[in-house]
Write a protein that holds these residues in place. Structure first.
Motif, PDB file in Angstrom:
ATOM      1  N   TYR A   1      -0.013  13.193   4.916  1.00  0.00           N
ATOM      2  CA  TYR A   1      -1.133  12.269   4.685  1.00  0.00           C
ATOM      3  C   TYR A   1      -1.577  11.705   6.036  1.00  0.00           C
ATOM      4  O   TYR A   1      -0.751  11.178   6.789  1.00  0.00           O
ATOM      5  CB  TYR A   1      -0.621  11.163   3.751  1.00  0.00           C
ATOM      6  CG  TYR A   1      -1.568  10.026   3.498  1.00  0.00           C
ATOM      7  CD1 TYR A   1      -2.767  10.228   2.821  1.00  0.00           C
ATOM      8  CD2 TYR A   1      -1.247   8.730   3.898  1.00  0.00           C
ATOM      9  CE1 TYR A   1      -3.622   9.170   2.576  1.00  0.00           C
ATOM     10  CE2 TYR A   1      -2.090   7.667   3.649  1.00  0.00           C
ATOM     11  CZ  TYR A   1      -3.284   7.898   2.995  1.00  0.00           C
ATOM     12  OH  TYR A   1      -4.123   6.848   2.750  1.00  0.00           O
TER      13      TYR A   1
ATOM     14  N   TRP B   1      -7.610   8.537  -5.050  1.00  0.00           N
ATOM     15  CA  TRP B   1      -7.719   9.378  -6.241  1.00  0.00           C
ATOM     16  C   TRP B   1      -6.727   8.852  -7.266  1.00  0.00           C
ATOM     17  O   TRP B   1      -6.068   7.842  -7.031  1.00  0.00           O
ATOM     18  CB  TRP B   1      -7.432  10.851  -5.919  1.00  0.00           C
ATOM     19  CG  TRP B   1      -6.281  11.088  -4.967  1.00  0.00           C
ATOM     20  CD1 TRP B   1      -6.318  10.983  -3.602  1.00  0.00           C
ATOM     21  CD2 TRP B   1      -4.921  11.452  -5.291  1.00  0.00           C
ATOM     22  NE1 TRP B   1      -5.080  11.265  -3.068  1.00  0.00           N
ATOM     23  CE2 TRP B   1      -4.208  11.563  -4.069  1.00  0.00           C
ATOM     24  CE3 TRP B   1      -4.257  11.725  -6.494  1.00  0.00           C
ATOM     25  CZ2 TRP B   1      -2.861  11.908  -4.023  1.00  0.00           C
ATOM     26  CZ3 TRP B   1      -2.910  12.079  -6.429  1.00  0.00           C
ATOM     27  CH2 TRP B   1      -2.232  12.158  -5.200  1.00  0.00           C
TER      28      TRP B   1
ATOM     29  N   SER C   1      -1.190  16.898   1.728  1.00  0.00           N
ATOM     30  CA  SER C   1      -2.492  16.248   1.583  1.00  0.00           C
ATOM     31  C   SER C   1      -3.603  17.246   1.883  1.00  0.00           C
ATOM     32  O   SER C   1      -3.529  17.995   2.854  1.00  0.00           O
ATOM     33  CB  SER C   1      -2.600  15.062   2.540  1.00  0.00           C
ATOM     34  OG  SER C   1      -2.088  13.893   1.928  1.00  0.00           O
TER      35      SER C   1
ATOM     36  N   ALA D   1       2.432   6.560  -3.586  1.00  0.00           N
ATOM     37  CA  ALA D   1       1.266   5.692  -3.435  1.00  0.00           C
ATOM     38  C   ALA D   1       0.863   5.290  -4.862  1.00  0.00           C
ATOM     39  O   ALA D   1       0.166   6.023  -5.551  1.00  0.00           O
ATOM     40  CB  ALA D   1       0.136   6.408  -2.705  1.00  0.00           C
TER      41      ALA D   1
ATOM     42  N   ASP E   1       6.924  12.163   0.325  1.00  0.00           N
ATOM     43  CA  ASP E   1       5.769  11.537  -0.311  1.00  0.00           C
ATOM     44  C   ASP E   1       5.478  12.369  -1.562  1.00  0.00           C
ATOM     45  O   ASP E   1       5.012  13.506  -1.474  1.00  0.00           O
ATOM     46  CB  ASP E   1       4.588  11.545   0.675  1.00  0.00           C
ATOM     47  CG  ASP E   1       3.361  10.847   0.117  1.00  0.00           C
ATOM     48  OD1 ASP E   1       3.220  10.776  -1.119  1.00  0.00           O
ATOM     49  OD2 ASP E   1       2.527  10.390   0.924  1.00  0.00           O
TER      50      ASP E   1
ATOM     51  N   GLU F   1       5.953  16.274   2.247  1.00  0.00           N
ATOM     52  CA  GLU F   1       4.928  15.872   1.281  1.00  0.00           C
ATOM     53  C   GLU F   1       4.530  17.150   0.569  1.00  0.00           C
ATOM     54  O   GLU F   1       4.039  18.091   1.196  1.00  0.00           O
ATOM     55  CB  GLU F   1       3.723  15.242   1.990  1.00  0.00           C
ATOM     56  CG  GLU F   1       2.657  14.797   0.998  1.00  0.00           C
ATOM     57  CD  GLU F   1       1.394  14.250   1.665  1.00  0.00           C
ATOM     58  OE1 GLU F   1       1.468  13.736   2.792  1.00  0.00           O
ATOM     59  OE2 GLU F   1       0.335  14.354   1.027  1.00  0.00           O
TER      60      GLU F   1
ATOM     61  N   LEU G   1      -4.094  -1.608  -4.665  1.00  0.00           N
ATOM     62  CA  LEU G   1      -3.398  -0.902  -3.585  1.00  0.00           C
ATOM     63  C   LEU G   1      -1.926  -1.267  -3.689  1.00  0.00           C
ATOM     64  O   LEU G   1      -1.575  -2.461  -3.655  1.00  0.00           O
ATOM     65  CB  LEU G   1      -3.939  -1.333  -2.220  1.00  0.00           C
ATOM     66  CG  LEU G   1      -5.307  -0.759  -1.854  1.00  0.00           C
ATOM     67  CD1 LEU G   1      -5.962  -1.589  -0.770  1.00  0.00           C
ATOM     68  CD2 LEU G   1      -5.193   0.697  -1.412  1.00  0.00           C
TER      69      LEU G   1
ATOM     70  N   THR H   1      -1.115   3.291  -5.771  1.00  0.00           N
ATOM     71  CA  THR H   1      -2.568   3.152  -5.791  1.00  0.00           C
ATOM     72  C   THR H   1      -3.220   4.262  -6.618  1.00  0.00           C
ATOM     73  O   THR H   1      -4.277   4.053  -7.209  1.00  0.00           O
ATOM     74  CB  THR H   1      -3.075   3.285  -4.326  1.00  0.00           C
ATOM     75  OG1 THR H   1      -2.373   2.346  -3.531  1.00  0.00           O
ATOM     76  CG2 THR H   1      -4.554   3.071  -4.215  1.00  0.00           C
ATOM     77  N   LYS H   2      -2.590   5.423  -6.671  1.00  0.00           N
ATOM     78  CA  LYS H   2      -3.194   6.598  -7.290  1.00  0.00           C
ATOM     79  C   LYS H   2      -2.946   6.590  -8.797  1.00  0.00           C
ATOM     80  O   LYS H   2      -3.513   5.789  -9.498  1.00  0.00           O
ATOM     81  CB  LYS H   2      -2.651   7.868  -6.610  1.00  0.00           C
ATOM     82  CG  LYS H   2      -2.722   7.810  -5.072  1.00  0.00           C
ATOM     83  CD  LYS H   2      -4.166   7.826  -4.550  1.00  0.00           C
ATOM     84  CE  LYS H   2      -4.293   7.349  -3.115  1.00  0.00           C
ATOM     85  NZ  LYS H   2      -3.611   8.147  -2.108  1.00  0.00           N
TER      86      LYS H   2
ATOM     87  N   SER I   1       0.857  -1.195   0.000  1.00  0.00           N
ATOM     88  CA  SER I   1       0.000   0.000   0.000  1.00  0.00           C
ATOM     89  C   SER I   1       0.887   1.236   0.000  1.00  0.00           C
ATOM     90  O   SER I   1       2.071   1.165   0.343  1.00  0.00           O
ATOM     91  CB  SER I   1      -0.915   0.038   1.234  1.00  0.00           C
ATOM     92  OG  SER I   1      -0.156   0.264   2.402  1.00  0.00           O
ATOM     93  N   GLY I   2       0.282   2.346  -0.350  1.00  0.00           N
ATOM     94  CA  GLY I   2       1.007   3.608  -0.273  1.00  0.00           C
ATOM     95  C   GLY I   2       1.371   3.922   1.168  1.00  0.00           C
ATOM     96  O   GLY I   2       2.437   4.475   1.451  1.00  0.00           O
ATOM     97  N   LEU I   3       0.485   3.555   2.078  1.00  0.00           N
ATOM     98  CA  LEU I   3       0.765   3.814   3.497  1.00  0.00           C
ATOM     99  C   LEU I   3       2.010   3.062   3.955  1.00  0.00           C
ATOM    100  O   LEU I   3       2.870   3.615   4.641  1.00  0.00           O
ATOM    101  CB  LEU I   3      -0.456   3.424   4.357  1.00  0.00           C
ATOM    102  CG  LEU I   3      -0.278   3.598   5.859  1.00  0.00           C
ATOM    103  CD1 LEU I   3       0.103   5.025   6.227  1.00  0.00           C
ATOM    104  CD2 LEU I   3      -1.549   3.183   6.593  1.00  0.00           C
TER     105      LEU I   3
ATOM    106  N   THR J   1       3.467  11.601  -4.144  1.00  0.00           N
ATOM    107  CA  THR J   1       2.344  10.998  -4.855  1.00  0.00           C
ATOM    108  C   THR J   1       1.611  11.999  -5.760  1.00  0.00           C
ATOM    109  O   THR J   1       1.193  11.658  -6.865  1.00  0.00           O
ATOM    110  CB  THR J   1       1.353  10.368  -3.854  1.00  0.00           C
ATOM    111  OG1 THR J   1       2.071   9.417  -3.062  1.00  0.00           O
ATOM    112  CG2 THR J   1       0.222   9.660  -4.559  1.00  0.00           C
TER     113      THR J   1
HETATM  114  C1  LIG Z   1      -3.403   7.669  -0.784  1.00  0.00           C
HETATM  115  C2  LIG Z   1      -2.141   8.227  -0.302  1.00  0.00           C
HETATM  116  C3  LIG Z   1      -1.220   7.438   0.382  1.00  0.00           C
HETATM  117  C4  LIG Z   1      -1.503   6.020   0.768  1.00  0.00           C
HETATM  118  O1  LIG Z   1      -1.785   5.162  -0.288  1.00  0.00           O
HETATM  119  P1  LIG Z   1      -2.643   3.842  -0.032  1.00  0.00           P
HETATM  120  O2  LIG Z   1      -2.226   2.935  -1.126  1.00  0.00           O
HETATM  121  O3  LIG Z   1      -4.083   4.252  -0.119  1.00  0.00           O
HETATM  122  O4  LIG Z   1      -2.282   3.314   1.316  1.00  0.00           O
HETATM  123  C5  LIG Z   1      -0.039   8.018   0.758  1.00  0.00           C
HETATM  124  N1  LIG Z   1       0.237   9.307   0.498  1.00  0.00           N
HETATM  125  C6  LIG Z   1      -0.637  10.100  -0.148  1.00  0.00           C
HETATM  126  C7  LIG Z   1      -0.269  11.500  -0.424  1.00  0.00           C
HETATM  127  C8  LIG Z   1      -1.854   9.594  -0.564  1.00  0.00           C
HETATM  128  O5  LIG Z   1      -2.727  10.402  -1.169  1.00  0.00           O
END
Ligand SMILES: *Cc1c(COP(=O)(O)O)cnc(C)c1O
Length: 396
Positions: A114, A341, A161, A208, A186, A157, A220, A210-211, A88-90, A188
Protein backbone atom coordinates in the motif's frame (compact mmCIF):
# COMPACT_ATOMS: atom_id res chain seq x y z
CA UNK A 1 -31.09 -14.50 27.66
CA UNK A 2 -28.62 -17.10 28.90
CA UNK A 3 -25.02 -15.95 29.21
CA UNK A 4 -22.56 -18.14 27.32
CA UNK A 5 -19.31 -19.23 28.89
CA UNK A 6 -16.09 -18.52 26.96
CA UNK A 7 -15.76 -22.13 25.72
CA UNK A 8 -19.45 -22.18 24.69
CA UNK A 9 -18.94 -18.94 22.75
CA UNK A 10 -15.76 -20.24 21.13
CA UNK A 11 -17.60 -23.31 19.85
CA UNK A 12 -20.08 -21.18 17.88
CA UNK A 13 -19.63 -20.70 14.16
CA UNK A 14 -18.11 -17.45 12.90
CA UNK A 15 -21.33 -15.75 11.73
CA UNK A 16 -22.96 -16.38 15.08
CA UNK A 17 -19.94 -15.11 16.97
CA UNK A 18 -20.03 -11.94 14.85
CA UNK A 19 -23.63 -11.34 15.88
CA UNK A 20 -22.83 -11.80 19.57
CA UNK A 21 -19.28 -10.60 20.13
CA UNK A 22 -18.68 -7.58 22.32
CA UNK A 23 -22.18 -7.10 23.63
CA UNK A 24 -24.07 -8.03 26.73
CA UNK A 25 -27.54 -6.48 27.04
CA UNK A 26 -27.41 -6.85 30.83
CA UNK A 27 -24.54 -4.31 30.76
CA UNK A 28 -26.47 -1.83 28.61
CA UNK A 29 -29.84 -1.50 30.36
CA UNK A 30 -31.19 -4.29 28.15
CA UNK A 31 -30.53 -2.52 24.86
CA UNK A 32 -29.11 -4.74 22.15
CA UNK A 33 -26.01 -2.65 21.42
CA UNK A 34 -23.36 -1.48 23.86
CA UNK A 35 -23.61 2.30 24.47
CA UNK A 36 -21.11 4.82 23.17
CA UNK A 37 -18.94 5.64 26.14
CA UNK A 38 -16.97 8.87 25.64
CA UNK A 39 -14.42 10.11 28.10
CA UNK A 40 -11.00 11.18 29.20
CA UNK A 41 -11.22 11.10 33.01
CA UNK A 42 -12.15 7.96 34.92
CA UNK A 43 -13.27 8.52 38.53
CA UNK A 44 -11.85 6.19 41.17
CA UNK A 45 -13.88 5.41 44.28
CA UNK A 46 -11.08 6.18 46.78
CA UNK A 47 -7.39 6.96 47.36
CA UNK A 48 -6.35 3.37 47.77
CA UNK A 49 -7.82 2.34 44.42
CA UNK A 50 -6.36 5.41 42.71
CA UNK A 51 -2.86 4.77 44.01
CA UNK A 52 -2.78 1.28 42.53
CA UNK A 53 -4.97 2.23 39.54
CA UNK A 54 -7.43 -0.44 40.52
CA UNK A 55 -10.09 0.02 37.89
CA UNK A 56 -11.17 -1.75 34.74
CA UNK A 57 -10.45 1.51 32.86
CA UNK A 58 -7.85 3.93 34.13
CA UNK A 59 -7.92 6.83 31.67
CA UNK A 60 -9.38 7.55 28.23
CA UNK A 61 -6.13 6.83 26.36
CA UNK A 62 -5.99 3.28 27.66
CA UNK A 63 -9.33 2.19 26.26
CA UNK A 64 -13.05 2.18 26.92
CA UNK A 65 -15.97 -0.26 26.92
CA UNK A 66 -16.96 0.84 23.41
CA UNK A 67 -13.48 0.14 22.05
CA UNK A 68 -13.31 -3.17 23.92
CA UNK A 69 -16.59 -4.23 22.30
CA UNK A 70 -15.05 -3.59 18.88
CA UNK A 71 -11.85 -5.43 19.78
CA UNK A 72 -13.85 -8.45 20.94
CA UNK A 73 -15.59 -8.65 17.57
CA UNK A 74 -12.34 -8.26 15.60
CA UNK A 75 -10.60 -10.79 17.81
CA UNK A 76 -13.27 -13.37 17.16
CA UNK A 77 -12.50 -13.09 13.44
CA UNK A 78 -8.71 -12.87 13.72
CA UNK A 79 -8.40 -15.71 16.22
CA UNK A 80 -5.11 -14.42 17.62
CA UNK A 81 -3.96 -13.50 21.12
CA UNK A 82 -5.25 -9.93 21.06
CA UNK A 83 -6.21 -6.96 18.93
CA UNK A 84 -5.54 -3.22 19.16
CA UNK A 85 -7.37 -0.45 17.32
CA UNK A 86 -5.97 2.79 15.99
CA UNK A 87 -7.14 5.82 14.07
CA UNK A 88 -6.42 4.71 10.50
CA UNK A 89 -5.46 1.72 8.45
CA UNK A 90 -2.17 3.44 7.75
CA UNK A 91 -1.38 3.67 11.45
CA UNK A 92 -2.27 -0.03 11.78
CA UNK A 93 0.50 -0.65 9.22
CA UNK A 94 3.12 1.60 10.79
CA UNK A 95 2.44 0.74 14.44
CA UNK A 96 3.88 -2.82 14.27
CA UNK A 97 7.10 -1.51 12.75
CA UNK A 98 7.49 0.84 15.72
CA UNK A 99 6.68 -2.03 18.07
CA UNK A 100 9.06 -4.62 16.67
CA UNK A 101 11.84 -2.98 14.63
CA UNK A 102 14.94 -1.56 16.25
CA UNK A 103 17.78 0.59 15.00
CA UNK A 104 20.12 -1.62 12.96
CA UNK A 105 17.34 -3.93 11.78
CA UNK A 106 16.63 -4.88 8.20
CA UNK A 107 13.00 -4.92 7.02
CA UNK A 108 11.78 -6.67 3.86
CA UNK A 109 8.74 -5.07 2.26
CA UNK A 110 6.71 -6.30 -0.69
CA UNK A 111 6.97 -4.09 -3.76
CA UNK A 112 3.15 -4.24 -3.99
CA UNK A 113 2.74 -2.58 -0.58
CA UNK A 114 0.00 0.00 0.00
CA UNK A 115 1.68 3.18 -1.20
CA UNK A 116 1.38 5.33 1.95
CA UNK A 117 3.09 2.49 3.87
CA UNK A 118 5.94 2.63 1.33
CA UNK A 119 6.09 6.36 1.99
CA UNK A 120 6.50 5.64 5.73
CA UNK A 121 9.21 3.05 5.02
CA UNK A 122 11.08 5.50 2.80
CA UNK A 123 10.73 8.67 4.81
CA UNK A 124 10.52 7.57 8.43
CA UNK A 125 12.21 4.21 9.01
CA UNK A 126 15.69 5.31 7.81
CA UNK A 127 15.60 8.06 10.45
CA UNK A 128 15.33 5.34 13.07
CA UNK A 129 18.16 3.32 11.58
CA UNK A 130 15.99 0.67 9.91
CA UNK A 131 17.12 -0.49 6.49
CA UNK A 132 14.33 -1.38 4.04
CA UNK A 133 14.54 -3.68 1.00
CA UNK A 134 11.61 -4.09 -1.37
CA UNK A 135 11.07 -7.54 -2.83
CA UNK A 136 9.08 -9.08 -5.67
CA UNK A 137 5.64 -9.99 -4.23
CA UNK A 138 5.81 -13.31 -6.13
CA UNK A 139 9.12 -14.30 -4.53
CA UNK A 140 7.65 -17.10 -2.36
CA UNK A 141 10.28 -19.22 -0.63
CA UNK A 142 12.95 -17.28 -2.55
CA UNK A 143 12.56 -14.66 0.17
CA UNK A 144 15.19 -16.64 2.11
CA UNK A 145 17.86 -15.41 -0.33
CA UNK A 146 17.18 -11.83 0.78
CA UNK A 147 17.57 -12.53 4.48
CA UNK A 148 20.51 -10.83 6.17
CA UNK A 149 21.78 -11.55 9.69
CA UNK A 150 19.87 -8.45 10.86
CA UNK A 151 16.57 -9.10 9.02
CA UNK A 152 13.89 -8.73 11.64
CA UNK A 153 10.58 -8.83 9.76
CA UNK A 154 8.91 -9.34 6.39
CA UNK A 155 5.98 -7.14 5.39
CA UNK A 156 3.43 -8.82 3.15
CA UNK A 157 0.22 -7.67 1.54
CA UNK A 158 -1.77 -10.23 -0.39
CA UNK A 159 -3.22 -9.57 -2.86
CA UNK A 160 -1.07 -6.48 -3.33
CA UNK A 161 -2.42 -2.96 -3.57
CA UNK A 162 -3.72 -2.10 -7.04
CA UNK A 163 -1.87 -4.89 -8.90
CA UNK A 164 -3.30 -7.72 -6.74
CA UNK A 165 -0.39 -10.19 -6.85
CA UNK A 166 -1.20 -13.15 -4.60
CA UNK A 167 1.71 -13.92 -2.31
CA UNK A 168 2.73 -17.40 -1.17
CA UNK A 169 2.25 -16.54 2.50
CA UNK A 170 2.85 -20.10 3.83
CA UNK A 171 6.18 -20.30 1.96
CA UNK A 172 7.25 -16.87 3.24
CA UNK A 173 6.20 -17.76 6.81
CA UNK A 174 8.12 -21.06 6.70
CA UNK A 175 11.29 -19.40 5.41
CA UNK A 176 11.03 -16.49 7.86
CA UNK A 177 10.22 -18.50 10.97
CA UNK A 178 13.13 -20.86 10.24
CA UNK A 179 15.33 -17.80 10.83
CA UNK A 180 13.32 -16.31 13.68
CA UNK A 181 12.07 -13.51 11.44
CA UNK A 182 8.56 -12.14 11.94
CA UNK A 183 5.92 -11.97 9.23
CA UNK A 184 3.51 -9.05 9.18
CA UNK A 185 0.59 -8.88 6.78
CA UNK A 186 -1.82 -6.27 5.53
CA UNK A 187 -4.89 -8.49 5.12
CA UNK A 188 -7.35 -5.75 4.20
CA UNK A 189 -8.39 -7.19 0.81
CA UNK A 190 -9.57 -10.56 2.10
CA UNK A 191 -10.48 -9.58 5.66
CA UNK A 192 -10.02 -12.38 8.24
CA UNK A 193 -13.24 -13.92 6.88
CA UNK A 194 -11.53 -14.86 3.59
CA UNK A 195 -7.91 -15.29 4.70
CA UNK A 196 -7.04 -16.71 8.11
CA UNK A 197 -3.70 -14.95 8.54
CA UNK A 198 -2.78 -16.29 12.00
CA UNK A 199 -3.66 -19.84 11.00
CA UNK A 200 -1.04 -19.46 8.23
CA UNK A 201 1.49 -18.39 10.85
CA UNK A 202 1.36 -14.64 10.18
CA UNK A 203 2.57 -12.96 13.38
CA UNK A 204 0.92 -9.59 12.99
CA UNK A 205 -2.27 -9.20 10.96
CA UNK A 206 -3.30 -5.70 9.94
CA UNK A 207 -6.68 -4.54 8.73
CA UNK A 208 -7.70 -1.15 7.37
CA UNK A 209 -11.08 -1.22 9.12
CA UNK A 210 -11.90 1.85 7.06
CA UNK A 211 -12.72 -0.54 4.20
CA UNK A 212 -15.07 -3.50 4.64
CA UNK A 213 -15.30 -3.49 8.44
CA UNK A 214 -16.80 -0.01 8.63
CA UNK A 215 -18.29 -0.62 5.21
CA UNK A 216 -19.99 2.73 4.69
CA UNK A 217 -17.15 5.13 3.81
CA UNK A 218 -17.74 7.16 6.95
CA UNK A 219 -14.98 6.01 9.34
CA UNK A 220 -11.18 5.87 9.36
CA UNK A 221 -9.93 3.04 11.57
CA UNK A 222 -7.29 0.33 11.70
CA UNK A 223 -6.79 -2.85 13.70
CA UNK A 224 -3.69 -4.88 14.49
CA UNK A 225 -3.90 -8.46 15.68
CA UNK A 226 -1.04 -10.41 17.28
CA UNK A 227 -0.63 -14.18 16.97
CA UNK A 228 0.84 -14.86 20.42
CA UNK A 229 0.49 -13.30 23.88
CA UNK A 230 4.17 -12.23 23.76
CA UNK A 231 3.69 -10.41 20.47
CA UNK A 232 0.50 -8.86 21.77
CA UNK A 233 2.28 -7.59 24.91
CA UNK A 234 5.00 -5.95 22.80
CA UNK A 235 2.43 -4.35 20.53
CA UNK A 236 0.37 -3.14 23.49
CA UNK A 237 3.43 -1.59 25.09
CA UNK A 238 4.00 0.52 21.98
CA UNK A 239 0.30 1.34 21.63
CA UNK A 240 0.22 2.53 25.26
CA UNK A 241 3.44 4.49 24.95
CA UNK A 242 2.34 6.38 21.83
CA UNK A 243 -1.09 7.50 23.00
CA UNK A 244 -2.87 5.90 20.06
CA UNK A 245 -6.58 6.03 20.65
CA UNK A 246 -9.78 6.02 18.60
CA UNK A 247 -12.98 7.97 19.11
CA UNK A 248 -15.85 6.06 20.70
CA UNK A 249 -18.15 6.89 17.77
CA UNK A 250 -15.68 5.39 15.32
CA UNK A 251 -15.40 2.23 17.40
CA UNK A 252 -19.18 2.04 17.56
CA UNK A 253 -19.69 2.55 13.81
CA UNK A 254 -17.03 -0.02 12.95
CA UNK A 255 -18.59 -2.58 15.25
CA UNK A 256 -21.94 -1.84 13.66
CA UNK A 257 -20.37 -2.42 10.25
CA UNK A 258 -18.85 -5.71 11.36
CA UNK A 259 -22.29 -7.05 12.28
CA UNK A 260 -23.15 -7.11 8.56
CA UNK A 261 -19.66 -7.80 7.19
CA UNK A 262 -20.39 -11.40 6.22
CA UNK A 263 -23.62 -10.57 4.34
CA UNK A 264 -22.07 -7.61 2.54
CA UNK A 265 -19.13 -9.73 1.41
CA UNK A 266 -21.51 -12.52 0.42
CA UNK A 267 -23.23 -10.04 -1.91
CA UNK A 268 -20.13 -8.16 -3.05
CA UNK A 269 -17.98 -11.23 -3.80
CA UNK A 270 -20.16 -12.52 -6.68
CA UNK A 271 -20.90 -8.94 -7.79
CA UNK A 272 -17.17 -8.24 -8.17
CA UNK A 273 -16.68 -11.51 -10.00
CA UNK A 274 -19.58 -10.91 -12.38
CA UNK A 275 -18.29 -7.43 -13.22
CA UNK A 276 -14.76 -8.82 -13.68
CA UNK A 277 -16.06 -11.46 -16.10
CA UNK A 278 -18.14 -8.88 -17.95
CA UNK A 279 -15.10 -6.61 -18.30
CA UNK A 280 -12.94 -9.54 -19.47
CA UNK A 281 -15.26 -9.90 -22.49
CA UNK A 282 -14.84 -6.28 -23.57
CA UNK A 283 -12.58 -5.63 -26.57
CA UNK A 284 -11.28 -2.44 -24.90
CA UNK A 285 -9.92 -4.47 -21.95
CA UNK A 286 -6.55 -6.20 -22.33
CA UNK A 287 -6.60 -8.00 -18.99
CA UNK A 288 -8.66 -8.27 -15.83
CA UNK A 289 -6.66 -8.66 -12.61
CA UNK A 290 -8.84 -10.55 -10.16
CA UNK A 291 -7.40 -13.53 -8.25
CA UNK A 292 -10.72 -15.38 -8.28
CA UNK A 293 -10.70 -15.53 -12.10
CA UNK A 294 -9.20 -18.85 -13.28
CA UNK A 295 -7.15 -16.92 -15.87
CA UNK A 296 -5.43 -14.82 -13.19
CA UNK A 297 -1.76 -15.72 -12.51
CA UNK A 298 -2.50 -15.68 -8.77
CA UNK A 299 -5.55 -17.93 -9.03
CA UNK A 300 -3.93 -21.21 -7.91
CA UNK A 301 -2.51 -19.67 -4.73
CA UNK A 302 -5.73 -17.79 -4.07
CA UNK A 303 -7.70 -21.01 -4.43
CA UNK A 304 -5.34 -22.88 -2.15
CA UNK A 305 -5.24 -20.30 0.67
CA UNK A 306 -8.28 -18.03 0.49
CA UNK A 307 -11.91 -18.84 1.16
CA UNK A 308 -13.32 -15.92 -0.81
CA UNK A 309 -12.73 -12.68 -2.66
CA UNK A 310 -13.86 -9.14 -2.01
CA UNK A 311 -15.12 -6.83 -4.74
CA UNK A 312 -11.90 -4.90 -5.40
CA UNK A 313 -10.04 -5.66 -8.64
CA UNK A 314 -8.18 -3.96 -11.46
CA UNK A 315 -8.07 -3.99 -15.24
CA UNK A 316 -5.53 -3.13 -17.89
CA UNK A 317 -7.00 -1.40 -20.94
CA UNK A 318 -5.73 -1.89 -24.47
CA UNK A 319 -3.27 0.96 -25.15
CA UNK A 320 -5.22 4.22 -25.34
CA UNK A 321 -4.62 7.88 -24.42
CA UNK A 322 -5.30 9.21 -20.92
CA UNK A 323 -7.64 11.71 -22.57
CA UNK A 324 -9.78 8.80 -23.75
CA UNK A 325 -9.61 7.21 -20.26
CA UNK A 326 -10.73 10.51 -18.73
CA UNK A 327 -13.61 10.73 -21.23
CA UNK A 328 -14.71 7.29 -20.08
CA UNK A 329 -14.32 7.80 -16.34
CA UNK A 330 -15.47 11.42 -16.01
CA UNK A 331 -18.88 10.64 -17.47
CA UNK A 332 -19.62 7.71 -15.16
CA UNK A 333 -22.66 8.36 -12.99
CA UNK A 334 -22.50 5.34 -10.67
CA UNK A 335 -18.75 5.04 -10.02
CA UNK A 336 -17.25 7.77 -7.87
CA UNK A 337 -13.56 8.45 -8.40
CA UNK A 338 -11.75 8.32 -5.11
CA UNK A 339 -9.33 6.45 -2.91
CA UNK A 340 -10.42 3.89 -0.34
CA UNK A 341 -13.00 1.16 -0.93
CA UNK A 342 -15.05 -1.44 0.94
CA UNK A 343 -18.17 0.72 1.21
CA UNK A 344 -21.62 0.09 -0.22
CA UNK A 345 -20.92 2.28 -3.25
CA UNK A 346 -18.97 1.55 -6.40
CA UNK A 347 -15.70 3.36 -7.06
CA UNK A 348 -13.17 3.65 -9.83
CA UNK A 349 -9.69 5.14 -10.19
CA UNK A 350 -6.86 5.13 -12.69
CA UNK A 351 -3.45 4.16 -11.27
CA UNK A 352 0.14 3.99 -12.48
CA UNK A 353 2.23 1.72 -10.28
CA UNK A 354 5.28 2.07 -12.56
CA UNK A 355 5.90 5.45 -10.93
CA UNK A 356 6.99 4.01 -7.60
CA UNK A 357 7.81 0.30 -7.98
CA UNK A 358 11.49 -0.42 -7.40
CA UNK A 359 11.93 -4.22 -7.14
CA UNK A 360 9.63 -5.12 -10.04
CA UNK A 361 8.39 -3.46 -13.21
CA UNK A 362 4.83 -4.52 -13.99
CA UNK A 363 4.60 -4.94 -17.77
CA UNK A 364 1.41 -3.00 -18.44
CA UNK A 365 1.13 -1.62 -21.97
CA UNK A 366 -2.20 0.15 -21.55
CA UNK A 367 -3.66 2.30 -18.74
CA UNK A 368 -4.65 0.52 -15.54
CA UNK A 369 -7.87 1.11 -13.60
CA UNK A 370 -9.08 -0.15 -10.24
CA UNK A 371 -12.72 -0.90 -9.54
CA UNK A 372 -14.60 -1.38 -6.31
CA UNK A 373 -18.05 -2.87 -6.76
CA UNK A 374 -20.66 -1.77 -4.26
CA UNK A 375 -24.19 -2.95 -3.61
CA UNK A 376 -25.88 -1.35 -6.64
CA UNK A 377 -27.77 -3.38 -9.27
CA UNK A 378 -25.17 -4.85 -11.62
CA UNK A 379 -27.25 -4.15 -14.73
CA UNK A 380 -27.15 -0.43 -13.91
CA UNK A 381 -23.39 -0.61 -13.35
CA UNK A 382 -22.89 -2.38 -16.68
CA UNK A 383 -24.99 0.20 -18.53
CA UNK A 384 -22.97 2.99 -16.94
CA UNK A 385 -19.67 1.34 -17.97
CA UNK A 386 -21.01 0.45 -21.40
CA UNK A 387 -21.68 4.14 -22.09
CA UNK A 388 -18.21 4.86 -20.68
CA UNK A 389 -16.57 2.49 -23.16
CA UNK A 390 -18.46 4.22 -25.98
CA UNK A 391 -16.94 7.54 -24.84
CA UNK A 392 -13.51 5.89 -24.64
CA UNK A 393 -13.81 4.65 -28.22
CA UNK A 394 -15.10 8.00 -29.48
CA UNK A 395 -12.15 9.79 -27.86
CA UNK A 396 -9.46 7.37 -29.07
C1 LIG B 1 -6.79 1.85 2.58
C2 LIG B 1 -5.73 0.91 2.93
C3 LIG B 1 -4.93 1.10 4.05
C4 LIG B 1 -5.01 2.33 4.90
O1 LIG B 1 -6.25 2.57 5.47
P1 LIG B 1 -6.67 4.05 5.89
O2 LIG B 1 -7.67 3.85 6.96
O3 LIG B 1 -7.23 4.69 4.66
O4 LIG B 1 -5.44 4.74 6.38
C5 LIG B 1 -3.99 0.15 4.33
N1 LIG B 1 -3.82 -0.94 3.56
C6 LIG B 1 -4.57 -1.15 2.46
C7 LIG B 1 -4.36 -2.38 1.67
C8 LIG B 1 -5.55 -0.24 2.10
O5 LIG B 1 -6.25 -0.44 0.99
Amino acid sequence: MKKLSKPEFARLREKTRLALAGRDPSDSYGFVNPPIVRGSTVIYPNTEDFLVRKARYSYGTSGSPTIDALLAAVNTMEGGAGVLACSSGLLACTLPTLAFLRSGDHFLVTDSVYHPMRNFCERMLPRYGVEVTYYDPLIGEGIAELFKPNTRAVWTESPGSQTLEVQDIPAIVTAAHARDIMVMMDNTWATPLFFDAHAFGVDVSVQAGTKYYAGHSDVLIGTVSARTPELYAQLKLTWDALGVIIAAEDAYLTLRGIRTLAVRLKEQQPAGLEMANWLAERPEVARVIHPALPTDPGHALWKRDFTGACSLFSIELEPVSMTAVAAMLDGLALFGMGASWGGYESLVLPFDCKRYRTATKPGFKGPTIRFHIGLEDLEDLKEDLDAGFARLRAAS
